[in-house]
Design a protein around this motif. Structure first.
Motif, PDB file in Angstrom:
ATOM      1  N   ASP A 153     -20.410  -2.928   0.996  1.00  0.00           N
ATOM      2  CA  ASP A 153     -20.224  -1.668   0.289  1.00  0.00           C
ATOM      3  C   ASP A 153     -18.781  -1.165   0.336  1.00  0.00           C
ATOM      4  N   THR A 154     -17.893  -1.935   0.975  1.00  0.00           N
ATOM      5  CA  THR A 154     -16.461  -1.686   0.858  1.00  0.00           C
ATOM      6  C   THR A 154     -15.779  -3.022   0.600  1.00  0.00           C
ATOM      7  N   ILE A 155     -14.578  -2.984   0.034  1.00  0.00           N
ATOM      8  CA  ILE A 155     -13.862  -4.240  -0.210  1.00  0.00           C
ATOM      9  C   ILE A 155     -12.931  -4.573   0.958  1.00  0.00           C
ATOM     10  N   CYS A 156     -12.964  -3.759   2.003  1.00  0.00           N
ATOM     11  CA  CYS A 156     -12.272  -4.082   3.256  1.00  0.00           C
ATOM     12  C   CYS A 156     -13.337  -4.238   4.336  1.00  0.00           C
ATOM     13  N   GLU A 157     -14.147  -5.293   4.188  1.00  0.00           N
ATOM     14  CA  GLU A 157     -15.288  -5.494   5.071  1.00  0.00           C
ATOM     15  C   GLU A 157     -14.866  -5.688   6.519  1.00  0.00           C
ATOM     16  N   ASP A 158     -13.668  -6.231   6.744  1.00  0.00           N
ATOM     17  CA  ASP A 158     -13.202  -6.481   8.107  1.00  0.00           C
ATOM     18  C   ASP A 158     -12.915  -5.173   8.844  1.00  0.00           C
ATOM     19  N   THR A 159     -12.164  -4.285   8.213  1.00  0.00           N
ATOM     20  CA  THR A 159     -11.866  -2.991   8.829  1.00  0.00           C
ATOM     21  C   THR A 159     -13.129  -2.166   8.996  1.00  0.00           C
ATOM     22  N   ASP A 160     -14.010  -2.235   8.019  1.00  0.00           N
ATOM     23  CA  ASP A 160     -15.280  -1.518   8.085  1.00  0.00           C
ATOM     24  C   ASP A 160     -16.097  -1.976   9.293  1.00  0.00           C
ATOM     25  N   LEU A 161     -16.210  -3.293   9.483  1.00  0.00           N
ATOM     26  CA  LEU A 161     -16.968  -3.825  10.613  1.00  0.00           C
ATOM     27  C   LEU A 161     -16.303  -3.454  11.929  1.00  0.00           C
ATOM     28  N   GLY A 162     -14.984  -3.557  11.994  1.00  0.00           N
ATOM     29  CA  GLY A 162     -14.283  -3.222  13.225  1.00  0.00           C
ATOM     30  C   GLY A 162     -14.490  -1.783  13.635  1.00  0.00           C
TER      31      GLY A 162
ATOM     32  N   LYS B 218      -1.253  -6.002  -5.490  1.00  0.00           N
ATOM     33  CA  LYS B 218      -2.716  -6.058  -5.582  1.00  0.00           C
ATOM     34  C   LYS B 218      -3.354  -6.051  -4.205  1.00  0.00           C
ATOM     35  N   GLN B 219      -2.741  -6.777  -3.278  1.00  0.00           N
ATOM     36  CA  GLN B 219      -3.267  -6.790  -1.917  1.00  0.00           C
ATOM     37  C   GLN B 219      -3.199  -5.397  -1.299  1.00  0.00           C
ATOM     38  N   ARG B 220      -2.082  -4.700  -1.487  1.00  0.00           N
ATOM     39  CA  ARG B 220      -1.954  -3.357  -0.921  1.00  0.00           C
ATOM     40  C   ARG B 220      -2.904  -2.384  -1.596  1.00  0.00           C
ATOM     41  N   HIS B 221      -3.134  -2.582  -2.888  1.00  0.00           N
ATOM     42  CA  HIS B 221      -4.102  -1.747  -3.602  1.00  0.00           C
ATOM     43  C   HIS B 221      -5.492  -1.956  -3.032  1.00  0.00           C
ATOM     44  N   ARG B 222      -5.862  -3.212  -2.754  1.00  0.00           N
ATOM     45  CA  ARG B 222      -7.185  -3.493  -2.193  1.00  0.00           C
ATOM     46  C   ARG B 222      -7.329  -2.855  -0.824  1.00  0.00           C
ATOM     47  N   TRP B 223      -6.305  -2.982  -0.002  1.00  0.00           N
ATOM     48  CA  TRP B 223      -6.370  -2.387   1.329  1.00  0.00           C
ATOM     49  C   TRP B 223      -6.510  -0.862   1.252  1.00  0.00           C
ATOM     50  N   ALA B 224      -5.731  -0.227   0.362  1.00  0.00           N
ATOM     51  CA  ALA B 224      -5.781   1.226   0.248  1.00  0.00           C
ATOM     52  C   ALA B 224      -7.101   1.697  -0.335  1.00  0.00           C
ATOM     53  N   TYR B 225      -7.567   1.022  -1.388  1.00  0.00           N
ATOM     54  CA  TYR B 225      -8.843   1.408  -1.990  1.00  0.00           C
ATOM     55  C   TYR B 225      -9.980   1.211  -0.991  1.00  0.00           C
ATOM     56  N   GLY B 226      -9.954   0.061  -0.303  1.00  0.00           N
ATOM     57  CA  GLY B 226     -10.975  -0.178   0.712  1.00  0.00           C
ATOM     58  C   GLY B 226     -10.887   0.815   1.851  1.00  0.00           C
TER      59      GLY B 226
END
Length: 892
Positions: A601-610, A641-649
């Motif tokens: 449910d987020t595109i930053c699954e790693d940070t979410d899990l941590g 694009k990578q920074r956008h993904r990290w920020a959006y996530g």
């Protein structure tokens, strides 16, 4: 702790001492008499008299009762719209009245004004004169001949002196006007002529003398003299409460001494006069509440000065109290933090003073409120950065950081001894084959006896991408499992869930690496022993990159990444609040299960899990030792694009987890809540605020440039500059202390960091209005093609607009030279830097100077030109040819 308390008391005492040292006190002549006349307008509030500001009899009576104690007469500027009520009420208090007839281009109104003025003069014996028009010639609303006719018309109808009010130079340059009036009513306002408050009285007396010499025998009255108590400077003219008190007390004393007839403008502040510029509402000797703005005797002082000092000290003390909760803070650390806290206190006091000393129409009140609202998080961010500077520069060395020398020996974890099984998961999606083979080869060389590797390629139907990897895994042995999964839902998280299903049952630790990472042999050997502590749920190693020498752009990008892993992550680790990123990460399987595994449910699954693992109460650890290297994004487009993904996530995570930051909602500690909250504010908030403030300032430019409204510097623009300076010092100081890179790379890293401000703010904006965006893979390994589109178009547009705005402000301010406008223009230039940084990198990517070969060749050529090295000539390999004599000899 006693030393820290002593430091806080010392800083507070020093702060109080500075207030005492800078307390302003001026001497001026005492005036105990009665003013001969003051200008009076019976209007209240901020509404223009022509709109809806009809005076009430009770208010007029209260005003005139108060004014009767300080003046013998009043001057009016019109005779309609409620002003006609004034003369009879003034008679009740023995006040003489100079009636005014407002004259402009509206002939019907002019007629009504003249008829009303004549009527007032006939019906009220306390009317001692009529002023037909006020600066009508100066404003260009009447020709002199037409105005003279109106004056003659009034003179025929009344038995009191008749004149018009004009600036002194209008009288000087138009003697025919002077001959048509009974006395000269000259306006002498040194502020509008760019004189300093020290020169104002001399200038007024000189102009009086000039007119008396030019028109001998004519009565000369300085019909307007004053000085504003607030607003913007006009070249050398500085408004202010001290300046107003000093100018007026000096003027009336001199005027009384040499017999000048004068009228002070004005009696009461008029908030509705914003159309006269920032100083318009502030000419009164009484404020809008009808209270005196200064005393006519004794030293000139600010009666509220120590109230403001108390506010500053109180805020400084309150903001310093968290220092006492730090674990064994050092003296210099406490000194810097307390000084910063007291600096914020001084700013808060300045805001109170400005708010109490100014009037606001709806628009300006809204703009100021919005500006202050945006400044609060900006100042919190600045304070957080100062805290980080103090901790790193003056605080304790990191205590929880895992270093190479502090890695643990293998120990018992769970039921297994020495070497618990690790399952390494490598998700891949359309990754370059040779790059992924390098990653798998590096895993095969790990100096650890008990591990498996699950390589899952998802949603990649092209066999050219997955079949060679399948063959390679078979060649590497049974430890390597290959999965080719199609139609996987949930992007990377979905692939990792499938990998978990194929994970060995006895694997106690899950390792995650990206498909481009070449790990070192000692990765598991050094870090798995940390899990000997059963409370540890996760161990994170930093990212590093092996292709930073591909180009200058990649070189500075690599430096920008290093700052996060060597500064922010090290400090967050001290509070068990690291940000988990999905590579070089080891997770205890039971901790992952407790957290619910990988979520889509987020595109930053790693940070979410941590974060979820930390919310469950597990300990996390970090090391800044590089145990592997990956690849940088191929292009600037991929970097953004990578920074956008990290920020959006990241914003998705904020929306998902914010409730768990409420008291008692999770097992997060107070320190963890603070670190995550400030971290999000520092990253997502700072970038978004920067863009929002820049765009709002762009909107404000035409208002400042063409409506004579300046942005208050002390409470709005100077704090923005201060925050920028703090950010600059924060970046440079911490990079120098913690990141082992050269100064040039550090400068490039700063430019790279600034260049993604627009990208991050766009991600936050999209996070506000959307729930899910597709996972955007970062192109690495050289497969991606460079886009034909310019990658900083909108940044270029906004950056150029900010520079144009600054130029417009400077050009339009060249006459007025208002200091606040110049400062505002400087802020626009500073705000353009992040946008221009993006433009610079986008241009760099497509230029020759992006190549290191260009710089090497340039260095060689420069050295040859200045003689530091010999010029290398090209060598030509040719067979030697016979000379002419030898040819002749052979022929003979």
């Amino acid at each position: 702790m006693r030393a820290v308390v002593a430091v806080l008391l010392f800083v507070t005492a020093a702060h109080a001492g500075l207030w005492g040292l800078f307390q302003e006190k001026q001497a001026a002549p005492d005036f105990r008499g009665i003013l001969p006349s003051v200008s009076y307008a019976p209007f209240e509030g901020s509404a223009h008299p022509d709109v809806d500001n009809i005076p009430q009899i009770e208010k007029i009576r209260a005003d005139l009762k108060k004014l009767s104690t300080i003046t013998r007469a009043i001057r009016l500027y019109s005779s309609t719209g409620g002003v006609e009520l004034v003369p009879p009420i003034a008679a009740e208090f023995g006040l003489k009245v100079t009636v005014g007839a407002w004259i402009d281009k509206n002939s019907d109104r002019n007629k009504r004004e003249i008829e009303a003025a004549i009527s007032l003069a006939k019906r009220n014996s306390n009317v001692n004169g009529i002023v037909v028009g006020n600066e009508t010639i100066f404003r260009g609303e009447q020709k002199i001949d037409d105005l003279v006719e109106l004056i003659k018309q009034v003179k025929k109808s009344v038995n009191v002196p008749v004149t018009t009010g004009e600036i002194w130079n209008i009288w000087r340059d138009n003697p025919e006007l002077a001959s048509s009036v009974d006395f000269i009513a000259a306006h002498v306002l040194p502020y509008w002529e760019n004189f300093t408050d020290k020169q104002a009285v001399d200038q007024a007396v000189a102009m009086f003398q000039l007119l008396r010499d030019q028109f001998p025998g004519k009565r000369i009255v300085i019909a307007e003299f004053g000085w504003p108590s607030a607003g913007y400077n006009l070249r050398n003219a500085e408004p202010g409460p001290f300046e107003q008190a000093s100018v007026l007390r000096n003027f009336v004393t001199r005027a009384e001494a040499i017999g000048i007839d004068y009228n002070i403008v004005e009696a009461i502040d008029q908030p509705w006069k914003f159309f006269e510029g920032g100083v318009g509402p502030y000419w009164g000797i009484l404020d809008a509440n009808r209270e005196p703005k200064f005393a006519w005797t004794g030293p000139i002082v600010n009666e509220n000065y120590w109230k403001l000092a108390a506010i500053a000290l109180l805020v400084g003390i309150l903001m310093s109290l968290p220092i006492l909760r730090l674990e064994q803070p050092k003296i210099m650390q406490a000194l810097l933090l307390s000084a910063a806290a007291n600096g914020v206190g001084a700013w808060v006091s300045t805001v109170f003073a400005y708010w109490a000393g100014h009037y606001f129409v709806f628009g300006s009140a809204f703009a100021l409120t919005l500006g202050l609202t945006l400044l609060v998080p900006l100042i919190l961010i600045a304070m957080a950065r100062i805290d980080e500077i103090a901790a790193i520069a003056f605080g304790h060395r990191p205590r929880r950081l895992i270093t190479k020398s502090a890695t643990l020996a293998p120990a018992t974890i769970g039921e297994n001894v020495a070497f618990p099984k690790v399952s390494i998961h490598i998700p891949a999606y359309f990754e370059p084959v040779e790059m992924l083979k390098q990653t798998l080869d590096a895993v095969s060389r790990l100096d650890y006896p008990n591990f498996e590797c699950v390589c899952i390629i998802n949603n990649t139907p092209d066999p050219e991408f997955w079949r060679p990897i399948q063959d390679h895994c078979r060649a590497l042995g049974e430890r390597f499992k290959f999965i080719n999964a199609e139609k996987v839902q949930g992007f990377k998280a979905g692939a990792l869930r499938i990998a978990m299903e194929r994970t060995a049952a006895d694997a106690e630790i899950i390792g995650i690496i990206d498909a481009d990472y070449v790990v070192h042999p000692d990765w598991l050997k050094d870090l798995v022993p940390v899990f000997a502590d059963p409370r540890v749920g996760l161990v994170q190693a930093p990212q590093e990159h092996r292709d930073g020498d591909r180009s200058l752009m990649h070189y500075i990008m690599n430096g920008e990444y290093a700052g996060f892993f060597d500064i922010g992550m090290v400090q967050r680790n001290e509070f068990n609040s690291i940000i988990v990123h999905g590579t070089m990460c080891l997770i205890r399987r039971s901790a992952m299960d407790m957290a619910g595994g990988w979520s889509s449910d987020t595109i930053c699954e790693d940070t979410d899990l941590g974060l979820t693992i930390q919310q469950q109460g597990w300990l996390t650890h970090y090391t800044n030792v590089r145990y592997g290297e990956g690849l940088l994004p191929d292009t600037y487009e991929a970097f953004k694009k990578q920074r956008h993904r990290w920020a959006y996530g990241g914003f998705q995570i904020v929306k998902k987890h914010w409730r768990r930051f409420l008291p008692g909602a999770s097992r997060l500690t107070r320190d963890q809540r603070r670190e995550f909250s400030l971290g999000w504010l520092n990253w997502l908030g700072a970038e978004s605020l920067g863009v929002v403030v820049a765009i709002l300032n762009l909107i404000w430019v035409p208002i400042v440039a063409f409506a004579d409204i300046a942005v208050p510097d002390k409470i709005l623009t100077l704090p923005i500059i201060g925050s920028f300076v703090v950010s600059l010092v924060h970046f440079v100081a911490l990079y120098r202390l913690r990141v082992k890179i050269k100064a040039g790379q550090m400068l490039g890293a700063m430019i790279a960091a600034m260049s993604v401000q627009w990208t991050v703010s766009r991600a936050v904006a999209q996070g506000l209005i959307t729930e899910h965006l597709a996972f955007a893979r970062t192109s690495k390994g050289g497969l991606s093609r460079m886009s034909i589109e310019f990658q900083a178009f909108w940044e270029a547009v906004i950056g150029v607009l900010l520079l144009i705005g600054a130029a417009v402000l400077i050009v339009t301010n060249s006459y007025k030279e208002v200091r606040e406008i110049y400062i505002f223009a400087g802020v626009l230039v500073l705000q353009s830097l992040p946008f221009l940084a993006a433009v610079a990198i986008a241009v760099l990517e497509n230029s020759r100077i992006n190549s290191f070969a260009f710089w090497r060749n340039s260095a060689v050529r420069t050295a040859e030109l200045i003689g530091l090295r010999p010029v290398t000539l090209p060598t030509v390999n040719t067979q030697s040819q016979p000379v002419a004599s030898e040819i002749r000899r052979e022929v003979n």
